[in-house]
Design an enzyme around this catalytic site. Structure first.
Site, short mmCIF file in Angstrom:
data_model
loop_
_atom_site.label_atom_id
_atom_site.label_comp_id
_atom_site.label_asym_id
_atom_site.label_seq_id
_atom_site.Cartn_x
_atom_site.Cartn_y
_atom_site.Cartn_z
N CYS A 19 0.78 -1.24 0.00
CA CYS A 19 0.00 0.00 0.00
C CYS A 19 0.81 1.29 0.00
CB CYS A 19 -0.96 -0.01 1.18
SG CYS A 19 -0.15 -0.49 2.72
N HIS B 277 -1.45 7.41 4.22
CA HIS B 277 -0.38 6.41 4.24
C HIS B 277 0.93 6.88 3.65
CE1 HIS B 277 -0.61 1.86 5.11
NE2 HIS B 277 -0.63 2.60 6.20
#
Ligand SMILES: *[C@@H]1O[C@H](CO)[C@@H](O)[C@H](O)[C@H]1NC(C)=O
EC number: 3.1.6.4
Length: 498
Positions: A55, A118
């Site tokens: 990710c 993120h």
């Protein structure tokens, strides 16, 4: 067509959505009518990839147009290790990187992130410091619930300040009930409507958490899928995409808005029935086999992209950077290597360009694809210790000499596959064949060309520190007062098992 005012909108589903999760890509339960419709009205990209099988590096690459090795989203703690940004990570996206919204700003675009960031959660790394005008969502995964003593719950931000925390204020129940996807959909539609009313071009990065574990869906979707809870989540995501496209239509800006749907890494095969499907491809998330990086991708732009097309362009999420900058008519930075290419001609004329694709795991280039050929320089699934503990990235897909539990160096005689005839990477082409002798030097030449220009960035994902966790994000002292006291700073080298 007024390209200057093209709205660009990109949705990336949370990780764990695999190539094979959509009806249009062959999922047998056929439970994604809105995404299938989007494909019928637009262009399907069966050969589209993330820049990394995990990710954070994948998202950093999408927003910088550059491979993680160039933008710093990798680790040198151990060879070929995947790293990401959990709560105790010290690093984040470097200021020197030019993010997509920073470029689009120059053409007057307003940008919003809805969902997970993120790219680092310390204050200097957050979205509003890197080109986004608005943000509703969280800096890390929705893991938890935590105790706020050893580990704080993940904050949910509205712009620069915390609006509450997952589990405490933004509920995710043990039975999998949560309204988060509904909330994130409302945020998207509200932003689109407001930008339209102000006649502002916009960039919406709709990066919802859904399909990542812990799985959740709102009550109307729970128990509705033939695929179990994972399918409920996919159905809610599908319906959300339907709502967002419907809002563009009802505002009559569908002809003026380019929409991409994709995912940030392959389906999490290790999660078994709670993970996505990677269709015919080998293994999943965390690996550089096709299942780890091929993404279910659809582009939609009524009136500009012709209906019902399939593009055989080998594409990358990094191309969205280049493509959006191209359509927005902003100059590309010239002082750095950009790995993305513009998909303008693919989208408008369905033409293809040959380009190499590089598969990295941490600091190691593992494989290269060009045309229908793919060469593996290194193979690795996970360590035998992890495997014996039950973590299997390739369930039911043990291929001798390919799905290796040792990091295996093939550089003197790389494994070669034709991924048209053999999408599952099951049948290596023998080095004694004329085909191998012809194709392998061409692929190796691509690697050499790539290496000549490669200047690895300082790795951002080496250091961890419990002191940097989300103890007291901006705004935690307001309203509900959810500031917590963490331990003193004590940096150490992070351990990355995969
Ligand atoms: C979701 O929203 C509905 C309707 O407002 C509410 O009744 C329900 O309690 C919410 N569920 C959760 C888990 O927050």
């Amino acid at each position: 067509m007024s390209l200057k005012y093209v709205n660009v909108k990109f949705k990336v589903s949370r990780k764990q959505m695999g190539w094979g999760d959509l009806g249009v890509f062959g999922e047998p339960n056929k439970e994604t009518p809105y995404l299938d419709q989007m494909a019928a009205e637009g262009m399907l990209f069966p050969d589209f990839y993330s820049a990394n099988p995990l990710c954070s590096p994948s998202r950093a690459a999408l927003l910088t147009g550059r491979l993680p090795i160039r933008n710093g989203f990798y680790t040198t703690n151990g060879h070929a290790r995947n790293a990401y940004t959990p709560q105790n990570i010290v690093g984040g996206i470097p200021d020197e990187e030019i993010l997509l919204p920073e470029l689009l700003q120059k053409a007057g675009y307003k940008s919003k992130l809805v969902g997970k960031w993120h790219l680092g959660h310390q204050a200097k790394y957050l979205p509003l410091k890197h080109g986004f005008d608005e943000w509703f969502g969280a800096p890390n995964c929705h893991f938890g619930p935590y105790d706020n003593v050893h580990t704080p719950n993940i904050p949910v931000y509205r712009n620069e300040e915390m609006a509450g925390r997952y589990y405490q204020d933004f509920k995710i129940e043990k039975n999998g009930e949560s309204n988060l996807t509904q909330l994130y959909t409302q945020e998207a539609v509200e932003f689109i409507t407001r930008m339209h009313n102000k006649s502002k071009p916009f960039f919406l990065y709709w990066a919802v958490d859904a399909t990542h574990e812990p799985l959740y869906a709102s009550k109307p979707f729970l128990g509705t899928s033939n695929r179990g809870l994972y399918g409920d989540v996919v159905r809610e995501l599908d319906s959300a995409v339907g709502k967002i496209l419907a809002s563009l239509r009802s505002l009559k800006i569908d002809n003026n808005t380019l929409v991409f749907f994709s995912s940030d890494n392959g389906g999490a095969t290790y999660a078994k029935q709670h993970g996505g499907s990677n269709g015919p491809f080998l293994c999943g998330k965390e690996t550089t086999f096709e299942g780890g990086m091929r993404e279910p991708t659809i582009a939609w732009w009524p009136g500009h992209i012709k209906k019902g097309q399939v593009s055989h362009q080998v594409g990358s999420l990094m191309d969205l950077y280049t493509t959006f900058v191209d359509f927005a008519e902003v100059a590309m930075p010239t002082d750095r290597v950009i790995d993305g290419i513009s998909l303008r001609a693919s989208l408008l004329n369905n033409t293809n360009v040959q380009r190499p694709l590089f598969y990295y795991r941490g600091n190691q280039i593992m494989a290269v694809r060009k045309g229908s050929y793919k060469a593996h320089l290194w193979t690795w699934t996970n360590s035998i210790e992890e495997f014996k503990k039950g973590t299997n990235f390739c369930p039911g897909q043990d291929i001798a000499g390919v799905t290796t539990h040792n990091q295996t160096d093939h550089t003197s005689k790389p494994l070669l596959f034709h991924i048209g005839r053999d999408p599952g990477e099951k049948y290596p082409i023998s080095p004694n064949t004329p085909e191998y002798k012809k194709e392998m030097p061409l692929l190796m030449k691509e690697i050499q060309n790539h290496m000549v220009l490669l200047v690895p960035a300082t790795p951002q994902l080496n250091m961890c520190d419990e002191g940097v966790m989300n103890w007291a994000p901006a705004g935690c002292n307001k309203g509900q007062n959810k500031c917590y006291k963490g331990p003193p700073s004590k940096p150490y080298n992070c351990t990355w098992p995969h």
